[in-house]
Design a protein around this motif. Sequence first.
Motif, PDB file in Angstrom:
ATOM      1  N   THR A  40       0.819  -1.219   0.000  1.00  0.00           N
ATOM      2  CA  THR A  40       0.000   0.000   0.000  1.00  0.00           C
ATOM      3  C   THR A  40       0.845   1.257   0.000  1.00  0.00           C
ATOM      4  O   THR A  40       0.444   2.269  -0.568  1.00  0.00           O
ATOM      5  N   ASP A  41       2.006   1.207   0.649  1.00  0.00           N
ATOM      6  CA  ASP A  41       2.856   2.399   0.658  1.00  0.00           C
ATOM      7  C   ASP A  41       3.262   2.758  -0.757  1.00  0.00           C
ATOM      8  O   ASP A  41       3.248   3.918  -1.157  1.00  0.00           O
ATOM      9  N   SER A  42       3.648   1.751  -1.488  1.00  0.00           N
ATOM     10  CA  SER A  42       4.068   1.970  -2.865  1.00  0.00           C
ATOM     11  C   SER A  42       2.918   2.574  -3.680  1.00  0.00           C
ATOM     12  O   SER A  42       3.108   3.522  -4.447  1.00  0.00           O
ATOM     13  N   LEU A  43       1.732   2.043  -3.480  1.00  0.00           N
ATOM     14  CA  LEU A  43       0.569   2.558  -4.221  1.00  0.00           C
ATOM     15  C   LEU A  43       0.190   3.968  -3.768  1.00  0.00           C
ATOM     16  O   LEU A  43      -0.151   4.819  -4.577  1.00  0.00           O
ATOM     17  N   ASN A  44       0.244   4.194  -2.468  1.00  0.00           N
ATOM     18  CA  ASN A  44      -0.103   5.522  -1.971  1.00  0.00           C
ATOM     19  C   ASN A  44       0.886   6.585  -2.455  1.00  0.00           C
ATOM     20  O   ASN A  44       0.498   7.705  -2.775  1.00  0.00           O
ATOM     21  N   ILE A  45       2.138   6.201  -2.497  1.00  0.00           N
ATOM     22  CA  ILE A  45       3.143   7.155  -2.990  1.00  0.00           C
ATOM     23  C   ILE A  45       2.928   7.410  -4.478  1.00  0.00           C
ATOM     24  O   ILE A  45       3.051   8.539  -4.958  1.00  0.00           O
ATOM     25  N   ARG A  46       2.549   6.366  -5.188  1.00  0.00           N
ATOM     26  CA  ARG A  46       2.226   6.568  -6.606  1.00  0.00           C
ATOM     27  C   ARG A  46       1.038   7.541  -6.748  1.00  0.00           C
ATOM     28  O   ARG A  46       1.010   8.377  -7.642  1.00  0.00           O
ATOM     29  N   ARG A  47       0.074   7.444  -5.846  1.00  0.00           N
ATOM     30  CA  ARG A  47      -1.068   8.383  -5.902  1.00  0.00           C
ATOM     31  C   ARG A  47      -0.619   9.817  -5.650  1.00  0.00           C
ATOM     32  O   ARG A  47      -1.132  10.764  -6.252  1.00  0.00           O
ATOM     33  N   ILE A  48       0.313   9.958  -4.715  1.00  0.00           N
ATOM     34  CA  ILE A  48       0.863  11.298  -4.445  1.00  0.00           C
ATOM     35  C   ILE A  48       1.489  11.874  -5.713  1.00  0.00           C
ATOM     36  O   ILE A  48       1.242  13.030  -6.086  1.00  0.00           O
ATOM     37  N   PHE A  49       2.283  11.064  -6.400  1.00  0.00           N
ATOM     38  CA  PHE A  49       2.961  11.559  -7.609  1.00  0.00           C
ATOM     39  C   PHE A  49       1.967  11.795  -8.753  1.00  0.00           C
ATOM     40  O   PHE A  49       2.147  12.717  -9.538  1.00  0.00           O
ATOM     41  N   ASP A  50       0.949  10.950  -8.838  1.00  0.00           N
ATOM     42  CA  ASP A  50      -0.090  11.209  -9.858  1.00  0.00           C
ATOM     43  C   ASP A  50      -0.711  12.586  -9.641  1.00  0.00           C
ATOM     44  O   ASP A  50      -0.881  13.359 -10.581  1.00  0.00           O
ATOM     45  N   GLU A  51      -1.045  12.863  -8.391  1.00  0.00           N
ATOM     46  CA  GLU A  51      -1.637  14.161  -8.078  1.00  0.00           C
ATOM     47  C   GLU A  51      -0.659  15.287  -8.417  1.00  0.00           C
ATOM     48  O   GLU A  51      -1.046  16.305  -9.003  1.00  0.00           O
ATOM     49  N   ALA A  52       0.604  15.099  -8.067  1.00  0.00           N
ATOM     50  CA  ALA A  52       1.616  16.137  -8.307  1.00  0.00           C
ATOM     51  C   ALA A  52       1.792  16.411  -9.796  1.00  0.00           C
ATOM     52  O   ALA A  52       1.877  17.560 -10.227  1.00  0.00           O
ATOM     53  N   LEU A  53       1.833  15.340 -10.583  1.00  0.00           N
ATOM     54  CA  LEU A  53       2.172  15.494 -12.006  1.00  0.00           C
ATOM     55  C   LEU A  53       0.954  15.795 -12.877  1.00  0.00           C
ATOM     56  O   LEU A  53       1.074  16.427 -13.921  1.00  0.00           O
ATOM     57  N   LEU A  54      -0.199  15.326 -12.448  1.00  0.00           N
ATOM     58  CA  LEU A  54      -1.390  15.509 -13.292  1.00  0.00           C
ATOM     59  C   LEU A  54      -2.235  16.703 -12.868  1.00  0.00           C
ATOM     60  O   LEU A  54      -2.902  17.317 -13.694  1.00  0.00           O
ATOM     61  N   ARG A  55      -2.221  17.014 -11.569  1.00  0.00           N
ATOM     62  CA  ARG A  55      -3.070  18.106 -11.091  1.00  0.00           C
ATOM     63  C   ARG A  55      -2.294  19.038 -10.160  1.00  0.00           C
ATOM     64  O   ARG A  55      -2.850  19.680  -9.284  1.00  0.00           O
ATOM     65  N   GLY A  56      -0.991  19.082 -10.368  1.00  0.00           N
ATOM     66  CA  GLY A  56      -0.120  19.873  -9.504  1.00  0.00           C
ATOM     67  C   GLY A  56      -0.463  21.361  -9.514  1.00  0.00           C
ATOM     68  O   GLY A  56      -0.892  21.899 -10.529  1.00  0.00           O
ATOM     69  N   GLN A  57      -0.277  22.004  -8.377  1.00  0.00           N
ATOM     70  CA  GLN A  57      -0.561  23.444  -8.289  1.00  0.00           C
ATOM     71  C   GLN A  57       0.674  24.276  -7.990  1.00  0.00           C
ATOM     72  O   GLN A  57       0.634  25.504  -8.044  1.00  0.00           O
ATOM     73  N   CYS A  58       1.800  23.627  -7.689  1.00  0.00           N
ATOM     74  CA  CYS A  58       2.930  24.430  -7.212  1.00  0.00           C
ATOM     75  C   CYS A  58       3.537  25.288  -8.318  1.00  0.00           C
ATOM     76  O   CYS A  58       4.030  26.382  -8.060  1.00  0.00           O
ATOM     77  N   TYR A  59       3.483  24.815  -9.547  1.00  0.00           N
ATOM     78  CA  TYR A  59       4.072  25.603 -10.634  1.00  0.00           C
ATOM     79  C   TYR A  59       3.295  26.898 -10.838  1.00  0.00           C
ATOM     80  O   TYR A  59       3.891  27.974 -10.974  1.00  0.00           O
ATOM     81  N   GLU A  60       1.983  26.825 -10.831  1.00  0.00           N
ATOM     82  CA  GLU A  60       1.183  28.047 -11.004  1.00  0.00           C
ATOM     83  C   GLU A  60       1.286  28.946  -9.770  1.00  0.00           C
ATOM     84  O   GLU A  60       1.289  30.169  -9.892  1.00  0.00           O
ATOM     85  N   ASN A  61       1.378  28.333  -8.589  1.00  0.00           N
ATOM     86  CA  ASN A  61       1.610  29.142  -7.390  1.00  0.00           C
ATOM     87  C   ASN A  61       2.934  29.891  -7.495  1.00  0.00           C
ATOM     88  O   ASN A  61       3.036  31.064  -7.143  1.00  0.00           O
ATOM     89  N   LEU A  62       3.951  29.186  -7.991  1.00  0.00           N
ATOM     90  CA  LEU A  62       5.270  29.811  -8.131  1.00  0.00           C
ATOM     91  C   LEU A  62       5.250  30.935  -9.160  1.00  0.00           C
ATOM     92  O   LEU A  62       5.899  31.967  -8.987  1.00  0.00           O
ATOM     93  N   ARG A  63       4.479  30.732 -10.211  1.00  0.00           N
ATOM     94  CA  ARG A  63       4.347  31.774 -11.237  1.00  0.00           C
ATOM     95  C   ARG A  63       3.824  33.073 -10.603  1.00  0.00           C
ATOM     96  O   ARG A  63       4.332  34.157 -10.878  1.00  0.00           O
ATOM     97  N   TYR A  64       2.824  32.919  -9.732  1.00  0.00           N
ATOM     98  CA  TYR A  64       2.263  34.106  -9.088  1.00  0.00           C
ATOM     99  C   TYR A  64       3.265  34.748  -8.129  1.00  0.00           C
ATOM    100  O   TYR A  64       3.507  35.953  -8.175  1.00  0.00           O
ATOM    101  N   LEU A  65       3.849  33.916  -7.283  1.00  0.00           N
ATOM    102  CA  LEU A  65       4.778  34.442  -6.268  1.00  0.00           C
ATOM    103  C   LEU A  65       5.946  35.182  -6.921  1.00  0.00           C
ATOM    104  O   LEU A  65       6.336  36.268  -6.483  1.00  0.00           O
ATOM    105  N   THR A  66       6.499  34.605  -7.991  1.00  0.00           N
ATOM    106  CA  THR A  66       7.688  35.206  -8.616  1.00  0.00           C
ATOM    107  C   THR A  66       7.312  36.311  -9.594  1.00  0.00           C
ATOM    108  O   THR A  66       8.007  37.315  -9.684  1.00  0.00           O
TER     109      THR A  66
END
Lengths: 465, 465
Positions: free
Chosen positions: B30-56
């Motif tokens: 399950t850890d492996s699968l849960n971590i994969r879910r974390i990365f799916d969220e990061a890569l498919l629906r990530g928000q940090c890049y757009e947040n960074l665009r605003y901040l910078t």
Amino acid sequence: MRYFSALLLAGLLAGGPAARAQIAPAGPKTDSLNIRRIFDEALLRGQCYENLRYLTGTIGGRLSGSPQAQLAVEWGQRTMEKAGFDKVYLQEVMVPHWVRGPKERGEIIGNKGKSVPVAVCALGNSVGTSGKLRAGVVEVHSLDELKKLPDAAVKGKFVFFNRPFDDALIEPGQAYGAAGDQRRSGPAEAGRRGAVGALVRSLTSARDDNPHTGTTQYAAGAPQVPGAALSTLAADRLSLLLKADPSLKFELEMGCQMLPDVKSYNVVGEIRGSKFPQEIITVGGHLDSWDLAQGAHDDGTGVTQSMEALRLLHAAGLKPERTVRAVLFMNEENGTRGGNEYARLAQANKETHLAAIESDGGGFTPRGFAMQGSSEVQRKIAAWAPLLRPYHAADIMPGHAGTDIEPLEAAVHPKALIGYDCDSQRYFDIHHTTADTFDKVNRRELELGAGSMAALIYLLAKYSL
Amino acid sequence: MRYFSALLLAGLLAGGPAARAQIAPAGPKTDSLNIRRIFDEALLRGQCYENLRYLTGTIGGRLSGSPQAQLAVEWGQRTMEKAGFDKVYLQEVMVPHWVRGPKERGEIIGNKGKSVPVAVCALGNSVGTSGKLRAGVVEVHSLDELKKLPDAAVKGKFVFFNRPFDDALIEPGQAYGAAGDQRRSGPAEAGRRGAVGALVRSLTSARDDNPHTGTTQYAAGAPQVPGAALSTLAADRLSLLLKADPSLKFELEMGCQMLPDVKSYNVVGEIRGSKFPQEIITVGGHLDSWDLAQGAHDDGTGVTQSMEALRLLHAAGLKPERTVRAVLFMNEENGTRGGNEYARLAQANKETHLAAIESDGGGFTPRGFAMQGSSEVQRKIAAWAPLLRPYHAADIMPGHAGTDIEPLEAAVHPKALIGYDCDSQRYFDIHHTTADTFDKVNRRELELGAGSMAALIYLLAKYSL
């Protein structure tokens, strides 16, 4: 903790190159010192960055058959001669001569007369449009989806292949592989089904207005229709507009054409082995590039790193026991004629090839090496990982080695085909576009790659496989 | 092959995440699968890049005490509130308020009247020049070399600290550490010896005309003289001209000054632990940046990745068993007041801190984590490496964790201080310069980093240490 040996952990946690080198058979201490000398030479007196500046900036894009490709051949020969290798020579090879013609034009034309120009470029090897080509558009997401469409839905239209990169894949190269059939075979399949042309979403995760070219292949005897790449923004736009207006038209204008084959060359530089000169290790990249840009990461970096790898051994005073060849392959992008000819000659000359290394995945920060070969050979190379770990180049795993060295497999059966593996997250942002330029290459990343390749060659030349 | 267990090799050579996860204790599937879910969220629906665009892009450079720093505080609070964390709050802290003033001016003035303008900038916290300051120059390469100079050689002059980065070091961070005393203590030492000012070679391997700012520290009670950074090209030029004309003069004009302290804030967002809410895991970066540029890699990436790490856990439905806090620290660059205040409050409130993670080495492609903590704790975390290997974030080794979380050590004794470790070859090309901008950040590299941090937090929150 079951599978972690205490020793491995001690090495892992003690930190520092010296401590970590104890983890696995490091070979004699001299190997570690000699590899450090290679990296000192690469980082303190490296020449590959300035060589790349010349190749990309002064010569520029160098598609097979172009005058720039010929300049690149002469430059490669001159540069390796100056580096003092034992022997530098050319291998003649006939290559395709495709020309792009004037800048391509693409336009979405709505039924209410509204027209939207979009960024397009011809796919390599594509036929042109003979003037303006205007037709309706049918969108699909795979070759399979096209197969299932009735003829009437395809005939006389552009087939628009719009399957995006799968961003969930960690390796962009896998996403490229998974989406690539649209570009390689899309126009051929569209032509076979009676379409007038193919529009292909650019093979990238980037959302921008840079269309990505790349080779497409027609099937023998089948109709040849024009194939164009759309920038990802253009593809998104076309898809959106199609939903609102399925009967919109697309107008494409491309003056590209395939001319008769042209004489060109692989460039080969050699340091003769001191003990086993008949055993050959090849290291190479491809000298040709797409015409759109400077071919910096694809594959100016591989070419300059390969020449540099030999120079590093030479300059560090590490005369190899086996013969080492830097090969600048011609025509990887749209034919692999150089790679095939190198293998043909190797076989015809009954050469013995121990291993071949290719750098054709960009000149980014090192990760390690991808290998094709027997498990035993892979195990031997993996045992050198501790020597490469201080340079972050210790990730040794199975994988595709390289297009240019692949033909050696059947021809002379080298024990290993090895691909230089580097970080790849940025590669497909610029791959085959006008943005593949010198400024995208970081000097130290390039040099660390050349050092990693030289270190592996040093070990192969000393210990064989 | 002595130290390589057969199992380890089998795992290594079989390739693929699944096969490689067998190498070491992977925790449940399950850890492996849960971590994969974390990365799916990061890569498919990530928000940090757009947040960074605003901040910078919208807020921009945000030095402590500036109006932009205040905007950044409000943005951080707003963004975490929108993300739906359990609790978002500010921690008040007084910060230094240094201002650069008008663009600095530097000029080499030869004795034959020839003058060469060169690229300079004030070092952070430096005093200004009160108009034009013209004096001779004495070049040294270390604080030690300055110590050995007779007073007469220093008095009334600029001390020019010109020790370059050691390019042979594989980690640019080590080169930064080795050359950094010139900037941190150069002006203080120069002042103590009777010099009128200090000129410091920019801390970078890059050869360009971008001066690198960064903090300098005066000693209490000692004379304060102006300290300026020269671009590496300017430093090379000054050194060359000095050789030809040791009596040349340098003219410096800087209007910078330190104003009274200003009220500012750390921004804290929290997801409350479901089982052990009193046990805290901190993840953070610093919200302030130098004023010269956008503070993209330093440390907009760390700030947006830290917020994103919590959001990823939340969005992937992985409610942590322990409390997780994203902390946007104020004033890392020229005071560490935010880091100190966070630790002071943690101690005053008798909080239990399990671990703290900081991302402040740029937002480049992941490598793993650098750790401070007992061998036992380091061993525990290293055992999770196989779960991180598919994401190239498995390099877990001892090292400096982060400036902002460091004060926690003495205050509340967390079991581990952990630094997010990413590729660093490009970092010091842009560090503390006008070139540290949003376009230098690659979306996927940023997202993979956020995913790696979230994965580690997930494991810490589940298994403790």
